[in-house]
Scaffold this active site. Structure first.
Site, mmCIF file in Angstrom:
data_model
loop_
_atom_site.group_PDB
_atom_site.id
_atom_site.type_symbol
_atom_site.label_atom_id
_atom_site.label_comp_id
_atom_site.label_asym_id
_atom_site.label_seq_id
_atom_site.Cartn_x
_atom_site.Cartn_y
_atom_site.Cartn_z
ATOM 1 N N GLY A 36 4.089 0.645 4.967
ATOM 2 C CA GLY A 36 3.332 0.153 3.818
ATOM 3 C C GLY A 36 3.226 -1.355 3.928
ATOM 4 O O GLY A 36 4.236 -2.032 4.131
ATOM 5 N N GLY A 80 6.362 -3.590 5.394
ATOM 6 C CA GLY A 80 6.506 -3.162 6.780
ATOM 7 C C GLY A 80 6.904 -1.723 6.996
ATOM 8 O O GLY A 80 6.242 -0.803 6.505
ATOM 9 N N CYS A 108 4.994 9.800 -0.314
ATOM 10 C CA CYS A 108 3.664 9.444 0.194
ATOM 11 C C CYS A 108 2.562 10.336 -0.381
ATOM 12 O O CYS A 108 1.448 10.362 0.135
ATOM 13 C CB CYS A 108 3.630 9.489 1.726
ATOM 14 S SG CYS A 108 4.913 8.503 2.495
ATOM 15 N N ALA A 129 9.863 1.448 7.162
ATOM 16 C CA ALA A 129 11.142 2.034 6.718
ATOM 17 C C ALA A 129 11.423 3.237 7.610
ATOM 18 O O ALA A 129 10.599 4.153 7.700
ATOM 19 C CB ALA A 129 11.067 2.451 5.251
ATOM 20 N N TYR A 145 11.423 6.633 -1.186
ATOM 21 C CA TYR A 145 12.847 6.422 -1.459
ATOM 22 C C TYR A 145 13.399 5.446 -0.435
ATOM 23 O O TYR A 145 13.084 5.523 0.762
ATOM 24 C CB TYR A 145 13.625 7.746 -1.376
ATOM 25 C CG TYR A 145 15.123 7.530 -1.308
ATOM 26 C CD1 TYR A 145 15.835 7.135 -2.433
ATOM 27 C CD2 TYR A 145 15.817 7.680 -0.103
ATOM 28 C CE1 TYR A 145 17.207 6.899 -2.363
ATOM 29 C CE2 TYR A 145 17.184 7.454 -0.026
ATOM 30 C CZ TYR A 145 17.869 7.064 -1.167
ATOM 31 O OH TYR A 145 19.228 6.824 -1.094
ATOM 32 N N LYS A 196 2.337 5.092 -1.704
ATOM 33 C CA LYS A 196 2.767 5.748 -2.925
ATOM 34 C C LYS A 196 4.275 5.580 -3.117
ATOM 35 O O LYS A 196 4.829 4.530 -2.789
ATOM 36 C CB LYS A 196 2.346 7.214 -2.867
ATOM 37 C CG LYS A 196 0.826 7.401 -2.832
ATOM 38 C CD LYS A 196 0.411 8.846 -2.697
ATOM 39 C CE LYS A 196 -1.097 9.008 -2.719
ATOM 40 N NZ LYS A 196 -1.644 8.890 -4.086
ATOM 41 N N GLY A 240 0.826 -1.194 0.000
ATOM 42 C CA GLY A 240 0.000 0.000 0.000
ATOM 43 C C GLY A 240 0.864 1.249 0.000
ATOM 44 O O GLY A 240 2.052 1.207 0.321
#
Length: 216
Positions: A149, A160, A178, A162, A76, A73, A71
């Protein structure tokens, strides 16, 4: 009983390799209820979530783009950003209650908030936008430090968290992270905090296990 395992990589891991590993881990979790958290870092790249829009890619700067099924957007990833990929059976975790995706995301956010507390930082949520922000002062908008995400397959959650320890923040300028134009990105280093990835992994595991018993 929840069977939990941990995997740690000290070298940069190719994104496609990590994705293929997670797909196999999901199958293994379905068959044997083996849950795993994998700590790693990627070489510089952009990952494109299922709700990403091409208009949010501003300047890739020669970095590769990996379309993924999590899920969210564009995000990086690169050295200095520690990732915890969690492959977890939500039915087992929430038992005897039914699995709850929103509650699981809230739980992951709380793990990050607890990590930040140990570093004398206050993490905040932004309603409707998974992840954790740092409120630097009362006059400016909070800056995002951690991204969440996930993907759910037969109630197995993967992908998971970041977390920005010390990545090159300039690379975030190549995207609208995002999909949020009005918010900037930060890191522990920018905030004057220095920890090693090994320290981060241990703090993450400690708070994950503590909250797993307490919150779910």
């Amino acid at each position: 009983m929840l069977t939990m395992g941990y995997k740690t990589s000290t070298r940069l891991v190719n994104y496609q390799h990590a994705f293929q590993f997670m797909e196999r881990a999901v199958t293994n979790c379905l068959a044997k209820s083996k849950n795993i958290i994998w700590f790693l870092e990627h070489p510089p790249l952009y990952s494109e979530g299922v709700s990403a829009s091409k208009e949010e890619l501003l300047d890739r700067g020669g970095l590769p783009i990996y379309k993924t099924n999590r899920g969210g957007k564009f995000i990086y990833h690169g050295p200095g950003q520690r990732i915890a990929y969690l492959v977890l059976d939500l039915k087992k975790i929430f038992s005897p209650n039914p699995p709850d995706v929103k509650k699981y995301v809230y739980f992951l956010e709380q793990v990050v908030i607890e990590i930040l507390k140990e570093l004398d930082l206050v993490g905040v949520r932004l309603p409707g936008n998974p992840g954790i922000w740092i409120k630097v002062n009362d006059k400016s908008a909070p800056k995002k430090i951690a991204f969440i995400g996930i993907r759910i397959k037969k109630w197995i959650s993967y992908h998971g968290v970041a977390f920005n320890i010390s990545p090159n923040l300039d690379h975030f300028k190549g995207i609208i992270p995002c999909g949020l134009k009005e918010y900037e990105i930060t890191s522990l280093r920018e905030l004057g905090k220095e920890i090693t990835v090994r320290e981060f992994d241990e703090i993450f595991k400690k708070n994950f296990e503590k909250l797993l018993k307490k919150e779910i």
